[in-house]
Enzyme design. Structure first.
Site, mmCIF file in Angstrom:
data_model
loop_
_atom_site.group_PDB
_atom_site.id
_atom_site.type_symbol
_atom_site.label_atom_id
_atom_site.label_comp_id
_atom_site.label_asym_id
_atom_site.label_seq_id
_atom_site.Cartn_x
_atom_site.Cartn_y
_atom_site.Cartn_z
ATOM 1 N N ASP A 124 0.799 -1.225 0.000
ATOM 2 C CA ASP A 124 0.000 0.000 0.000
ATOM 3 C C ASP A 124 0.833 1.276 0.000
ATOM 4 O O ASP A 124 0.287 2.375 0.201
ATOM 5 C CB ASP A 124 -0.983 -0.007 1.174
ATOM 6 C CG ASP A 124 -2.157 -0.928 0.886
ATOM 7 O OD1 ASP A 124 -2.598 -0.963 -0.269
ATOM 8 O OD2 ASP A 124 -2.620 -1.615 1.816
ATOM 9 N N ASP A 189 -7.557 -4.436 -4.844
ATOM 10 C CA ASP A 189 -7.180 -3.118 -4.315
ATOM 11 C C ASP A 189 -5.801 -2.667 -4.824
ATOM 12 O O ASP A 189 -5.512 -1.475 -4.927
ATOM 13 C CB ASP A 189 -7.105 -3.124 -2.782
ATOM 14 C CG ASP A 189 -8.134 -3.987 -2.100
ATOM 15 O OD1 ASP A 189 -8.609 -4.948 -2.717
ATOM 16 O OD2 ASP A 189 -8.444 -3.722 -0.941
HETATM 17 N N1 GLY Z 1 -7.285 -1.794 0.673
HETATM 18 C C1 GLY Z 1 -8.081 -2.059 1.769
HETATM 19 C C2 GLY Z 1 -9.512 -1.786 1.632
HETATM 20 O O1 GLY Z 1 -10.062 -1.357 0.642
HETATM 21 O O2 GLY Z 1 -10.163 -2.050 2.622
#
Ligand code: GLY
Length: 419
Positions: A124, A189
């Site tokens: 992330d 994601d």
């Molecule tokens: N990337 C984590 C979420 O969308 O919860």
């Protein structure tokens, strides 16, 4: 009165009634998209002004709220995937107002997370550093911010496995992820982390970042999507052969369901890929995902989805405002590229989010702008709460409207639905 005159009278009454209704329809209050964006950005900044006072005083970054109703900050010192969003919102408000208080807040708060750029244990970094330092660099051209952004991109590409063709999302040696039997999990994601890589190639001229982003996007396009272009949440790969081991969920209702925020990440992710590459396959992917979202039979009238499109509890289930905000922002960008009319849906979502149903009164909601998002229902975490990233993408959507070519078009703010 004979039958002819009686029928004539009825017909005339119906015509008058229809004309009256039509008049009501046309008389719905409307304003230009720009005025709508400016008004709602002013309201949003009222809330954020209060929130940033708390953040600066405590030297902590807001994330959501605890079950007891108190504000929850991101981890103190440890990496948190949401830690870039509040500085990013401050950068957006700085670009909108020119008010130095937002710039100071963004700089002070992003400084708290600066050292995380060297972490190679989390995918992330794209979210975190592109939304904070990336936004700061694009606005101020500060060379220190640029270097921090590039450091983060260099850390992120360490997680790329050329055999799989993807960046590893979650480490599987600890936490709840270690209990799932995965070897190389990639989540939808992760498409959102590619913007950092495209930016790094634009800045440096070195194609390595962009090539990795394209490989990740192509592998994801091949394996993450079903025929209807809904997406799985997690694809687990064999890191030695690149073969798909399983297709599952982590934050959705079921392996075969469509988790709402995942669909929004996919839409936004492929829109980004098209922005940087102009590859028609990415535009087509974004359009097909948009079609899945917008024509879903379980999508409510106000276009704020339930947390999972296949939840068996619909219509008695939680909405996810964060998914709606991400979708609105992506659709506004997609309007620039696509021949289809996504503006109508983007406007409808933003109208809903700007209504009292979803937007908090000033001074409430721990000074978050929006209510009613969902973090992860399967983990029992952050259910029906404000989330910092819902606010971020809502503000981004309004900024995008304010800056766009279409800002003189109309939006109805009361009266008839724009759907
Ligand atoms: N990337 C984590 C979420 O969308 O919860």
């Amino acid at each position: 009165m004979n039958i002819f005159y009686s029928n004539l009278l009825k017909a005339v009454s119906v015509i008058i009634l229809l004309m009256c209704c039509n008049k009501n329809v046309n008389q719905g209050t409307s304003q230009s998209l720009n005025d709508f964006a400016v008004d709602n950005l002013a309201l949003a900044s009222g809330q954020i002004d209060l929130q940033l006072q708390v953040a600066i005083e405590k030297q902590r970054i807001p994330r959501t709220q605890h079950e007891d109703g108190s504000i929850q900050f991101t981890h103190n010192g440890n990496f948190d995937w949401t830690e870039g969003f509040f500085p990013g919102t401050c950068w957006y408000l700085y670009s909108f107002t020119g008010d130095e208080k937002y710039r100071n807040a963004a700089e002070t708060l992003q400084d708290l997370i600066k050292d995380h750029r060297f972490l190679t244990t989390n995918h992330d970094l794209g979210f975190v550093f592109n939304c904070s330092y990336g936004a700061g660099y694009r606005i101020t051209k500060n060379e220190d911010f640029k270097q921090i952004l590039l450091d983060a991109a260099n850390s992120l590409i360490q997680r790329y496995n050329p055999t799989v063709g993807c960046i590893l999302s979650w480490n599987v040696d600890r936490g709840w992820q270690s209990s799932r039997g995965w070897l190389f999990p990639v989540i939808i994601d992760n498409m959102m982390n590619l913007e950092l890589l495209f930016e790094a190639s634009e800045i440096t001229g070195d194609p390595i970042y962009r090539d990795i982003a394209i490989s990740h996007a192509n592998t994801t396009l091949k394996n993450h999507f079903r025929d209807d272009f809904s997406s799985y949440h997690v694809i687990d790969y064999n890191p030695q052969t690149g073969a798909v081991r399983s297709k599952q969920t982590a934050q959705g209702y079921a392996h075969e369901s469509a988790w709402a925020r995942g669909q929004a990440w996919g839409l936004y992710g492929y829109t980004i890929c098209y922005r940087y590459t102009k590859d028609p396959a990415y535009l087509e992917a974004a359009e097909k995902i948009a079609n899945f979202i917008l024509s879903n039979p379980n999508m409510p009238e106000d276009l704020v989805p339930y947390w999972d499109y296949n939840s068996p509890k619909i219509p008695n289930d939680f909405r996810d405002v964060s998914a709606a905000a991400i979708t609105a922002s992506a659709l506004i960008e997609l309007v620039e590229y696509s021949e289809r009319d996504y503006l109508k849906s983007a406007k409808a979502i933003l109208r809903s989010l700007s209504s009292a149903t979803y937007k908090a009164d000033q001074g409430t909601n721990n000074h978050f702008i929006l209510k009613h998002s969902v973090g992860s229902i399967p983990h029992g975490a952050e259910i029906d709460v404000p989330l910092v990233y819902a606010d971020y993408y809502y503000v981004e959507s309004l900024i995008r409207l304010h800056k766009s070519e279409i800002k003189n078009q109309e939006v109805f703010v009361s009266g008839i639905s724009v759907k």
